[in-house]
Structure formats: structure tokens, C-alpha cells
Enzyme design. Structure first.
Site, short mmCIF file in Angstrom:
data_model
loop_
_atom_site.label_atom_id
_atom_site.label_comp_id
_atom_site.label_asym_id
_atom_site.label_seq_id
_atom_site.Cartn_x
_atom_site.Cartn_y
_atom_site.Cartn_z
N HIS A 1 28.90 38.54 24.00
CA HIS A 1 27.69 37.74 23.86
C HIS A 1 28.06 36.42 23.21
O HIS A 1 29.01 36.35 22.44
CB HIS A 1 26.66 38.48 23.01
CG HIS A 1 26.25 39.78 23.60
ND1 HIS A 1 25.40 39.88 24.67
CD2 HIS A 1 26.62 41.04 23.31
CE1 HIS A 1 25.25 41.15 25.00
NE2 HIS A 1 25.99 41.88 24.19
N ALA A 2 27.32 35.39 23.53
CA ALA A 2 27.47 34.07 22.93
C ALA A 2 28.92 33.57 22.92
O ALA A 2 29.51 33.39 23.96
CB ALA A 2 26.85 34.04 21.54
#
Length: 94
Positions: free
Chosen positions: A15-16
Site C-alpha cells: 500500500h502507498a
């Protein structure tokens, strides 16, 4: 078709920031790579939306697949990234 299985080491999963670093590295490979979680649908490793859609959390096992003369090297490089805690900082050479 060569494959590599690796456990996601990043504490936030893919994620991210970890996903961004992984996608950027995948885009630099000389061959197309696809990844999947478990037996799920594979997505292009160079697609941010695709990688995020996997929902790969910390400790998830992902499988990378590639074809072509550079497949083994591409899978080695990307598996190495996934095995690192990409939340801790940018890996060397990225």
C-alpha cells in the site's frame, strides 16, 4: 513461465509507499511481470491500481510471473524488493 513466491515484508503491505516503489521497479524491468496473491487473479506489476487492488498485506504470499529472456532477473529483483521492509526507507539502488 518462471515464477517466484515471496512473502510481503512491508509492515503496511503493498500500500502507498511500498506499492509505489514496487511499481516503479517493475516498470524498469526489461520484461512484463504479473503478480497475484495466493491463487487470485494476476495483475501487471507495473500498474499502481492493479497492485493496490491485490490488497496484499504484511505477511501475504505473492507470486510473480514473467516471460522472456530477462524473466529470471526481473523476478529476482522484484522478489528482493518484496522481501524488504519498504516502509523503513528507500532501498539501495531504487
Amino acid at each position: 513461465m518462471p515464477e517466484r513466491k515471496v512473502t510481503v515484508a512491508a509492515s503496511s503491505g503493498l500500500h502507498a509507499r511500498p506499492a509505489k516503489l514496487f511499481v516503479q521497479a517493475a516498470a524498469k524491468q526489461g520484461t512484463p511481470v504479473r503478480i497475484r496473491v495466493g491463487e487470485g487473479k494476476s495483475v501487471p506489476a507495473n500498474s499502481m491500481l492493479g497492485v493496490l487492488s491485490l490488497g496484499a498485506t504484511h505477511g501475504a504470499e505473492v507470486t510473480g510471473e514473467a516471460v522472456g529472456p530477462e524473466a529470471e532477473a526481473a523476478l529476482d529483483a522484484l522478489a528482493g524488493l518484496l522481501a524488504m521492509d519498504l516502509d523503513a526507507g528507500e532501498p539501495a539502488g531504487a
